[in-house]
Design a protein around this motif. Structure first.
Motif, PDB file in Angstrom:
ATOM      1  N   GLU A   1      -3.420   7.311   9.385  1.00  0.00           N
ATOM      2  CA  GLU A   1      -4.787   6.823   9.258  1.00  0.00           C
ATOM      3  C   GLU A   1      -4.822   5.415   8.692  1.00  0.00           C
ATOM      4  O   GLU A   1      -5.610   4.567   9.133  1.00  0.00           O
ATOM      5  CB  GLU A   1      -5.593   7.784   8.360  1.00  0.00           C
ATOM      6  N   MET A   2      -3.935   5.120   7.705  1.00  0.00           N
ATOM      7  CA  MET A   2      -3.909   3.784   7.127  1.00  0.00           C
ATOM      8  C   MET A   2      -3.398   2.770   8.152  1.00  0.00           C
ATOM      9  O   MET A   2      -3.877   1.633   8.201  1.00  0.00           O
ATOM     10  CB  MET A   2      -3.028   3.768   5.872  1.00  0.00           C
TER      11      MET A   2
ATOM     12  N   LEU B   1       0.126   3.824  18.387  1.00  0.00           N
ATOM     13  CA  LEU B   1      -0.955   2.907  18.031  1.00  0.00           C
ATOM     14  C   LEU B   1      -0.485   1.458  18.036  1.00  0.00           C
ATOM     15  O   LEU B   1      -1.187   0.566  18.524  1.00  0.00           O
ATOM     16  CB  LEU B   1      -1.508   3.271  16.647  1.00  0.00           C
ATOM     17  N   HIS B   2       0.688   1.223  17.453  1.00  0.00           N
ATOM     18  CA  HIS B   2       1.223  -0.133  17.301  1.00  0.00           C
ATOM     19  C   HIS B   2       2.683  -0.127  17.769  1.00  0.00           C
ATOM     20  O   HIS B   2       3.593   0.099  16.966  1.00  0.00           O
ATOM     21  CB  HIS B   2       1.144  -0.585  15.841  1.00  0.00           C
TER      22      HIS B   2
ATOM     23  N   ARG C   1      -3.845   3.002  11.287  1.00  0.00           N
ATOM     24  CA  ARG C   1      -4.879   2.857  12.304  1.00  0.00           C
ATOM     25  C   ARG C   1      -5.883   1.768  11.912  1.00  0.00           C
ATOM     26  O   ARG C   1      -6.355   1.010  12.757  1.00  0.00           O
ATOM     27  CB  ARG C   1      -5.593   4.201  12.493  1.00  0.00           C
ATOM     28  N   THR C   2      -6.189   1.700  10.592  1.00  0.00           N
ATOM     29  CA  THR C   2      -7.207   0.755  10.134  1.00  0.00           C
ATOM     30  C   THR C   2      -6.611  -0.511   9.542  1.00  0.00           C
ATOM     31  O   THR C   2      -7.266  -1.554   9.493  1.00  0.00           O
ATOM     32  CB  THR C   2      -8.101   1.437   9.078  1.00  0.00           C
ATOM     33  N   GLY C   3      -5.364  -0.442   9.050  1.00  0.00           N
ATOM     34  CA  GLY C   3      -4.753  -1.582   8.395  1.00  0.00           C
ATOM     35  C   GLY C   3      -3.943  -2.426   9.355  1.00  0.00           C
ATOM     36  O   GLY C   3      -3.664  -2.036  10.498  1.00  0.00           O
ATOM     37  N   ASN C   4      -3.546  -3.571   8.867  1.00  0.00           N
ATOM     38  CA  ASN C   4      -2.753  -4.500   9.679  1.00  0.00           C
ATOM     39  C   ASN C   4      -1.476  -4.804   8.898  1.00  0.00           C
ATOM     40  O   ASN C   4      -1.423  -5.767   8.128  1.00  0.00           O
ATOM     41  CB  ASN C   4      -3.554  -5.769   9.958  1.00  0.00           C
ATOM     42  N   TYR C   5      -0.439  -3.959   9.091  1.00  0.00           N
ATOM     43  CA  TYR C   5       0.771  -4.043   8.282  1.00  0.00           C
ATOM     44  C   TYR C   5       1.872  -4.775   9.058  1.00  0.00           C
ATOM     45  O   TYR C   5       1.997  -4.658  10.281  1.00  0.00           O
ATOM     46  CB  TYR C   5       1.258  -2.647   7.900  1.00  0.00           C
TER      47      TYR C   5
ATOM     48  N   ASP D   1       0.864  -1.183   0.000  1.00  0.00           N
ATOM     49  CA  ASP D   1       0.000   0.000   0.000  1.00  0.00           C
ATOM     50  C   ASP D   1       0.898   1.229   0.000  1.00  0.00           C
ATOM     51  O   ASP D   1       2.033   1.197   0.512  1.00  0.00           O
ATOM     52  CB  ASP D   1      -0.904   0.022   1.235  1.00  0.00           C
TER      53      ASP D   1
END
Length: 940
Positions: free
Chosen positions: A858-859, A889-890, A861-865, A848
């Protein structure tokens, strides 16, 4: 005072009447004891007498005591007292009442207890008490039961109240005197003893026992024998004889030593007091005292010792005493005077000291001696110093001090007491000091430096001509001025004053001084200090150098340094910006080239792509050289100390240049000393950079022949190895006049430039700096037409020996695949995004893209990278801020910085922002894959 309100009212004042009729007294007394029976007999007797009622009242008024009569219920029936005496409370008020009615239950208690005792036991008692009405007087109440003629209790009690204030005061005075006497004896360390001849018994006072360090003697001990045992063995017989014969002699005192109960030795004086004899002249009683005179004897001993020490000290200090009787005009001196004058004291005991002084005084000092005898009778503590010439022709300095004037009753001086001291040594030192001081001042006048002396209060006592000229004054004008007030600028006075208050004082300081014309000159002072006999500052002497011009030059250097630092910062910022701006398009050029080369181009395209790749990598090498040189010059390059295989490194470097050497048909030889340990600790990357630069130049400038790479062990121990590296070629060589130039940045030999050889001229400059970082130096030997040899030696630490080392596991190379790995790439440059994404997709990753940090957050926050690759310099939100937000966040997601900024500060800043790794653009695909693959989990 009347026994107020009961408890037998105390009488405050009463009169004594002595004309009391015997008859009435007897009658009254018997009436108290025998009640109404006797009272009737008394009445009959009185009726027969010629006394009138007035006479009876007079008789009663002559009573000193107050007499009460109580019944068994403690009710007062009668009261007899002197009505003419003032009483605080009239005794008759008690008649018909109890003591509790008048005094109250609490205050009447002790009297009621006494009445109860008499009523119960029919026996007399008495109590002493102080007035209940605050007069301070003391009274004695005698309580007596009234018995009838048969001796039976008549159910009555008489109470006689007497004023005993005088007796009480007398008893207290006796107690006070006894207490004071005991205290005085304690202070004077005196104890009493009494010997009674009849029972042969010694009685010892408490103070006597205290002197012996005890409170009592052992049970059954004979006091005399026990005391004799305490006597010092050397004194026991004499003490015994003194006491045994004390009744037969007039000797009253004897001193001896005892060893007390506490083991202390004391000096004791026995004094015989009163002796009392029987009628037959035999001893009845003898008393006396003992006194502890230990302190006195020790003081006497100390005094004698002190006197001897004083005489010895006077002899050492060459001091003698003298006294002059002004009435007889006779001068008497101590023996030390004879030693001072080098005379025999026994030669003439009646020597005329007055004449002796004038005989030996120095001719030039006779006026001083005359003034001494003239002023001595008028001025106490008069002092003077004069010289004398001894019979041995020795000149001595004599100090005379008038210590005390003794006067007669009418105020006339009768005797003068003083001292005389030989101060020759001191005067000689003082004279030497003055001569030295004059020489010192002469030296200070000749030097080309400022010289200044100030006293403890800051006033100038000396300045040389150089300082006077510098300040624009004459020396005479400066002397006596206050240094700080006159010559220190106002804004510096507080700081200079604080500095001068320091203990110890500073030995060096610098400050401006104000000249007469208003100019300020900066002086650097070196200080020396002189202290008085009490350790207090007496004088400060300073030597100063005018450093005004040097100070200006220093300020100019500081300014130049600041400008240079600003220029250096500007250069670093410029290089950082230029590096970023150049590397960004270079990343696109080299990345695109690598992509095209990886997609199996046509043969006619391959040559063009290789040329493009070579040119791009050459340009990138130039940029890296510039950045490396800047790092070294700024002192920001540090060496890492890691374990690596030096033999493997040597073979890898040889293989990397083997193709180029084969292309030019020259030999590339590696000669490695097998004495060199396999593993060492050092910076493998920087060592490779040094060797690559030197070997690259050797291969580049060698057209025919060979290039030798030699590693030789110069020193090997258990903990260290020193390796000599030597790169020798058979190239064109370097002219002798160019040998120093080749290590300068951006400098090359003329033939190099003329032959269009690529390079910036930074390679050897960087190489030299890196070798210097290793605490070594590079050496070059060259001969034009023959060849060149570069050599240097570096010391390396050896790693700790591993026990049962595990052999390295050789894993076969794996294919470039990170299949299934989800990667987010963040970059504001679409070309960079394209190139990185293309490589990742070729390696089967799911990719991505985000154009700035805000979108990336934002990506994330919603994605799982599995991995985020982050550019640093982006609009809206840069990579540092974005990484910090994603970390919140992670916390565990890996983030790799991919940036065109290769400055070391940026690397540190990225690490601080929470990034896991760091890569610079343009990237090498293999290294890019290696960085990404380390976060890849195969089964994901």
């Amino acid at each position: 005072m009347a026994l107020a309100s009961g408890l037998f009212l105390l009488i405050d004042n009463y009169s004594l009447y002595f004309s009391l009729s015997i008859t009435v007294v007897v009658a009254l007394t018997m009436g108290l004891f025998y009640g109404r029976f006797i009272r009737r007999a008394v009445d009959r007797q009185l009726a027969k007498s010629t006394y009138t009622p007035e006479h009876l009242n007079a008789i009663i008024n002559s009573l000193n005591d107050i007499i009460f009569e109580f019944d068994d219920n403690k009710l007062c029936l009668n009261a007899w007292y002197n009505s003419l005496t003032y009483n605080v409370v009239e005794p008759k008020q008690l008649v018909g009442k109890t003591l509790a009615d008048i005094l109250g239950t609490s205050r009447a208690q002790k009297f009621n207890d006494a009445l109860d005792l008499v009523i119960a036991n029919h026996q007399s008692t008495q109590i002493e008490y102080v007035s209940e009405h605050g007069t301070g007087k003391w009274f004695l109440a005698k309580l007596t039961p009234v018995l009838d003629i048969n001796g039976n209790y008549a159910r009555r009690v008489t109470v006689s109240v007497s004023d005993i204030t005088k007796q009480h005061e007398y008893a207290e005075a006796l107690q006070d005197q006894e207490r004071l006497l005991l205290e005085a004896q304690t202070v004077a360390k005196i104890g009493n003893w009494v010997f009674v001849s009849e029972d042969r018994k010694f009685t010892l006072s408490a103070n006597f026992l205290a002197i012996m360090d005890t409170e009592c003697l052992p049970d059954g001990a004979d006091a005399f024998e026990y005391y004799m045992n305490l006597c010092h063995p050397d004194d026991r017989e004499a003490c015994y004889q003194f006491l045994r014969t004390s009744t037969q002699t007039d000797i009253k005192e004897h001193e001896h030593r005892i060893k007390t109960f506490a083991g202390r030795i004391k000096f004791i004086k026995i004094v015989i007091g009163d002796k009392v004899f029987n009628e037959d002249d035999t001893l009845k009683r003898i008393s006396g005292i003992i006194q502890d005179v230990t302190d006195i004897r020790l003081s006497d001993k100390a005094l004698k010792k002190g006197r001897a020490e004083l005489i010895e000290a006077q002899t050492i200090a060459k001091i003698g005493n003298w006294n002059w009787n002004t009435l007889t005009r006779k001068l008497v001196c101590s023996e030390e005077i004879y030693h001072i004058f080098e005379l025999d004291a026994l030669a003439d005991e009646d020597i005329d000291m007055h004449g002796l002084l004038f005989e030996h005084v120095h001719p030039n000092d006779k006026p001083i001696l005359r003034q001494l005898f003239k002023s001595a009778t008028k001025v106490e503590n008069y002092t003077c110093v004069f010289r004398v010439i001894t019979p041995n022709e020795t000149i001595k300095y004599i100090s005379v001090i008038v210590g005390k004037l003794l006067k007669t009753d009418n105020g006339q001086v009768r005797k003068i007491i003083g001292t005389l001291q030989d101060v020759t040594d001191r005067k000689l030192v003082e004279n030497d000091y003055k001569r030295t001081e004059n020489k010192y001042k002469l030296v200070l006048e000749t030097i080309k430096l400022a010289a200044l002396s100030i006293d403890a209060n800051g006033y100038i006592i000396f300045c040389n001509q150089y300082l006077a000229n510098l300040l624009g004054y004459t020396q005479h004008e400066i002397l006596g001025l206050h240094w700080m007030t006159s010559f220190i600028p106002d804004e510096l006075k507080d700081s200079v004053r604080t500095m001068l208050d320091c203990i110890p004082l500073p030995q060096q300081y610098t400050n401006p001084v104000i000249c007469r014309n208003g100019e300020q000159r900066i002086i650097s002072w070196q200080n020396t200090f002189t202290y008085d006999e009490n350790g207090l500052l007496d004088e400060t002497t300073s030597i100063g150098e005018d450093i005004t011009d040097q100070q200006k030059a220093t300020l100019e250097l500081i300014s130049a340094k600041d400008m240079a630092e600003k220029a250096s910062r500007f250069k670093s910022e410029f290089l950082s910006i230029m590096s970023h701006e150049i590397r960004t398009p270079m990343n696109a050029v080299i990345g695109t080239t690598n992509l095209l080369l990886s997609e199996d181009p046509r043969p006619d395209q391959l040559d063009y792509l290789n040329i493009l790749k070579f040119s791009g990598e050459n340009l990138l090498a130039i940029i890296n050289d510039i950045l490396d040189y800047n790092k070294i010059e700024a002192g920001k390059l540090e060496l890492n100390q890691l374990k690596f295989n030096i033999h493997t490194l040597a073979y890898q470097i040889q293989r990397s240049f083997a193709a180029k050497a084969a292309e030019k048909d020259i030999a590339l030889n590696l000669i490695i000393d097998q004495a060199i340990p396999q593993f060492i600790r050092g910076d493998q990357i920087r060592l490779s950079q040094i060797l690559n630069n030197l070997i690259s130049n050797a291969v580049k400038f060698t057209l025919i022949g060979k290039v030798d790479i030699e590693f030789k062990a110069e020193f090997v121990s258990d903990t260290q190895v020193v390796i000599r590296f030597k790169i020798t070629d058979t190239g064109r060589g370097i002219a002798a006049n160019n040998l120093d130039m080749i290590f300068d940045p951006f400098m090359q030999e003329p033939f190099v430039n003329s032959n269009n050889n690529n390079g910036t001229g930074l390679g050897l400059a960087i190489t030299k700096q890196l070798i210097n970082l290793h605490r070594s130096n590079i050496k070059v030997d060259s001969q034009p037409g023959v060849g060149t040899t570069f050599s240097f030696a570096i010391g390396f630490d050896l790693p700790l020996t591993e026990i049962n080392p595990i052999p390295p596991v050789i894993t076969p190379p794996i294919a470039f695949s990170i299949k299934g790995m989800k990667v987010l790439i963040v970059d504001d440059n679409k070309m960079n995004l394209l190139i990185a994404s293309r490589f990742l997709r070729k390696w089967h990753a799911e990719v991505d893209e985000a154009l700035n940090g805000e979108i990336a957050v934002e990506m994330a926050r919603t994605g799982n990278y599995d991995l985020i690759i982050m550019d640093l310099q982006m609009p809206v939100m840069d990579g540092f801020e974005a990484s910090a937000a994603i970390r919140a966040l992670h916390p565990n997601i890996p983030i790799i910085a991919l940036t065109a900024d290769a400055m070391p500060e940026t690397y540190n800043k990225a690490r601080a922002a929470g990034m896991s790794d760091y890569m610079t653009k343009p990237f090498v695909p293999a290294i890019f894959f290696e960085k990404v693959a380390q976060y890849y989990v195969i089964n994901q």
